[in-house]
Motif scaffolding. Structure first.
Motif, mmCIF file in Angstrom:
data_model
loop_
_atom_site.group_PDB
_atom_site.id
_atom_site.type_symbol
_atom_site.label_atom_id
_atom_site.label_comp_id
_atom_site.label_asym_id
_atom_site.label_seq_id
_atom_site.Cartn_x
_atom_site.Cartn_y
_atom_site.Cartn_z
ATOM 1 N N ASP A 31 0.746 -1.406 -0.305
ATOM 2 C CA ASP A 31 -0.471 0.158 0.206
ATOM 3 C C ASP A 31 0.605 1.296 -0.029
ATOM 4 O OD1 ASP A 31 -2.012 -1.081 -0.031
ATOM 5 O OD2 ASP A 31 -2.335 -1.382 2.388
ATOM 6 N N ILE A 32 2.526 0.976 -0.447
ATOM 7 C CA ILE A 32 2.931 2.204 -0.131
ATOM 8 C C ILE A 32 3.471 2.826 -1.342
ATOM 9 C CG2 ILE A 32 5.406 3.095 1.032
ATOM 10 C CD1 ILE A 32 5.286 0.966 3.046
ATOM 11 N N ASP A 33 3.545 3.834 -2.031
ATOM 12 C CA ASP A 33 4.032 3.611 -3.521
ATOM 13 C C ASP A 33 4.985 5.653 -3.561
ATOM 14 O OD1 ASP A 33 3.326 4.119 -6.440
ATOM 15 O OD2 ASP A 33 2.353 6.216 -6.498
ATOM 16 N N VAL A 34 5.904 4.880 -3.799
ATOM 17 C CA VAL A 34 7.615 5.528 -4.047
ATOM 18 C C VAL A 34 7.698 6.516 -5.281
ATOM 19 C CG1 VAL A 34 9.232 6.236 -3.657
ATOM 20 C CG2 VAL A 34 8.286 4.906 -2.015
ATOM 21 N N ARG A 35 7.859 7.868 -5.369
ATOM 22 C CA ARG A 35 7.503 8.092 -7.119
ATOM 23 C C ARG A 35 9.152 9.021 -7.117
ATOM 24 N NH1 ARG A 35 3.347 6.581 -10.578
ATOM 25 N NH2 ARG A 35 1.940 5.828 -10.047
ATOM 26 N N ILE A 36 10.098 9.115 -8.142
ATOM 27 C CA ILE A 36 11.034 10.003 -7.745
ATOM 28 C C ILE A 36 11.002 10.805 -9.054
ATOM 29 C CG2 ILE A 36 13.290 9.590 -7.988
ATOM 30 C CD1 ILE A 36 13.283 7.666 -6.439
ATOM 31 N N ASP A 37 11.110 11.796 -9.222
ATOM 32 C CA ASP A 37 10.764 12.721 -10.313
ATOM 33 C C ASP A 37 11.887 13.586 -10.696
ATOM 34 O OD1 ASP A 37 10.426 13.798 -13.324
ATOM 35 O OD2 ASP A 37 8.861 15.058 -12.249
ATOM 36 N N GLY A 38 13.186 13.380 -11.334
ATOM 37 C CA GLY A 38 14.925 14.332 -10.915
ATOM 38 C C GLY A 38 15.020 14.458 -9.396
ATOM 39 N N ASP A 39 14.645 15.689 -9.319
ATOM 40 C CA ASP A 39 15.188 15.668 -7.462
ATOM 41 C C ASP A 39 13.400 15.553 -6.454
ATOM 42 O OD1 ASP A 39 13.228 17.848 -8.704
ATOM 43 O OD2 ASP A 39 15.654 19.525 -7.767
ATOM 44 N N GLN A 40 12.806 15.630 -7.079
ATOM 45 C CA GLN A 40 11.503 15.585 -6.452
ATOM 46 C C GLN A 40 10.832 13.993 -5.649
ATOM 47 O OE1 GLN A 40 8.953 18.523 -6.217
ATOM 48 N NE2 GLN A 40 7.446 17.002 -5.216
ATOM 49 N N VAL A 41 10.829 13.715 -4.682
ATOM 50 C CA VAL A 41 10.630 12.749 -4.113
ATOM 51 C C VAL A 41 9.199 13.102 -3.781
ATOM 52 C CG1 VAL A 41 11.193 10.593 -2.301
ATOM 53 C CG2 VAL A 41 12.999 11.925 -3.555
ATOM 54 N N THR A 42 8.338 11.724 -3.889
ATOM 55 C CA THR A 42 6.834 11.576 -3.000
ATOM 56 C C THR A 42 6.501 10.786 -3.398
ATOM 57 O OG1 THR A 42 6.073 13.588 -5.270
ATOM 58 C CG2 THR A 42 4.134 11.893 -3.636
ATOM 59 N N ILE A 43 6.014 10.472 -1.005
ATOM 60 C CA ILE A 43 5.624 9.066 -0.712
ATOM 61 C C ILE A 43 4.556 8.927 -0.704
ATOM 62 C CG2 ILE A 43 6.826 7.543 1.123
ATOM 63 C CD1 ILE A 43 9.150 8.843 1.060
ATOM 64 N N SER A 44 3.643 7.749 -0.669
ATOM 65 C CA SER A 44 2.199 8.067 -0.617
ATOM 66 C C SER A 44 1.717 6.633 -0.005
ATOM 67 C CB SER A 44 1.169 8.265 -1.669
ATOM 68 O OG SER A 44 1.775 7.651 -2.723
ATOM 69 N N ALA A 45 0.644 6.469 0.729
ATOM 70 C CA ALA A 45 0.581 5.313 1.782
ATOM 71 C C ALA A 45 -0.744 4.585 1.967
ATOM 72 C CB ALA A 45 1.319 5.077 3.075
ATOM 73 N N GLU A 46 -1.512 4.168 1.748
ATOM 74 C CA GLU A 46 -3.136 4.357 1.972
ATOM 75 C C GLU A 46 -3.370 3.138 3.231
ATOM 76 O OE1 GLU A 46 -7.605 3.277 0.313
ATOM 77 O OE2 GLU A 46 -5.664 2.653 -0.737
ATOM 78 N N ILE A 47 -3.202 4.027 4.250
ATOM 79 C CA ILE A 47 -3.626 2.984 5.887
ATOM 80 C C ILE A 47 -4.871 2.763 5.796
ATOM 81 C CG2 ILE A 47 -3.902 3.399 8.161
ATOM 82 C CD1 ILE A 47 -1.579 5.679 6.700
ATOM 83 N N LYS A 48 -5.554 1.647 6.006
ATOM 84 C CA LYS A 48 -6.635 1.490 6.466
ATOM 85 C C LYS A 48 -6.243 -0.486 7.407
ATOM 86 C CE LYS A 48 -6.796 -0.401 1.507
ATOM 87 N NZ LYS A 48 -5.998 -1.150 0.564
ATOM 88 N N THR A 49 -8.087 0.165 8.083
ATOM 89 C CA THR A 49 -8.056 -0.842 9.774
ATOM 90 C C THR A 49 -9.584 -1.627 8.664
ATOM 91 O OG1 THR A 49 -9.860 0.759 9.808
ATOM 92 C CG2 THR A 49 -7.259 1.569 10.633
#
Length: 141
Positions: free
Chosen positions: A61-79
């Motif tokens: 459920d974790i997504d890491v994206r790299i675009d040049g010098d920009q880093v994006t970390i996103s996650a979906e927290i589920k219960t």
């Protein structure tokens, strides 16, 4: 006879306030915001080390994206879903939802050699710096 009393709206009666707050029913007000991803970024010889705290998430459920010098970390927290057989929820503090965090590094990242590990609620990224290209000076004619 009638006595005229002036009421000062700014005067507070501390004893009355205490009793009024005790008689008030308790209420838990949780923020509706999604859980926040906390990060630490450090720099070594030719790379950046990123540690992101994302507890209670599966690595799928974790997504890491790299675009040049920009880093994006996103996650979906589920219960887990509440089943009717298990009774009613009395108190709930664990949040759920989608959370994302972006940041910019000083140098572009080599996406081909980036590494990611997730263990015990902490995402560790090793992001190698992209080799800098030498600038070419143009001759003016």
């Amino acid at each position: 006879m009638n006595d005229l009393r002036l009421i000062d709206p700014f005067a507070l009666d501390p004893i009355d306030d205490v009793f009024r707050s005790v008689m008030r029913p308790w209420r838990l007000a949780l923020s509706e915001a999604a859980p926040r991803i906390k990060i630490d970024v450090s720099e070594q010889d030719g790379s950046y080390l990123v540690k992101a705290e994302i507890p209670g998430v599966r690595k799928e459920d974790i997504d890491v994206r790299i675009d040049g010098d920009q880093v994006t970390i996103s996650a979906e927290i589920k219960t887990e879903k509440q089943e009717k057989d298990k009774g009613r929820v009395i108190f709930k503090e664990r949040q759920e939802g989608y959370s994302s965090r972006s940041f910019t590094l000083a140098c572009p990242v080599d996406e081909a050699h980036a590494e990611a590990k997730y263990q015990d609620g902490v995402l560790s990224l090793k992001l190698n710096k992209k080799a800098t290209t030498s600038s070419k000076r143009l001759a003016i004619q």
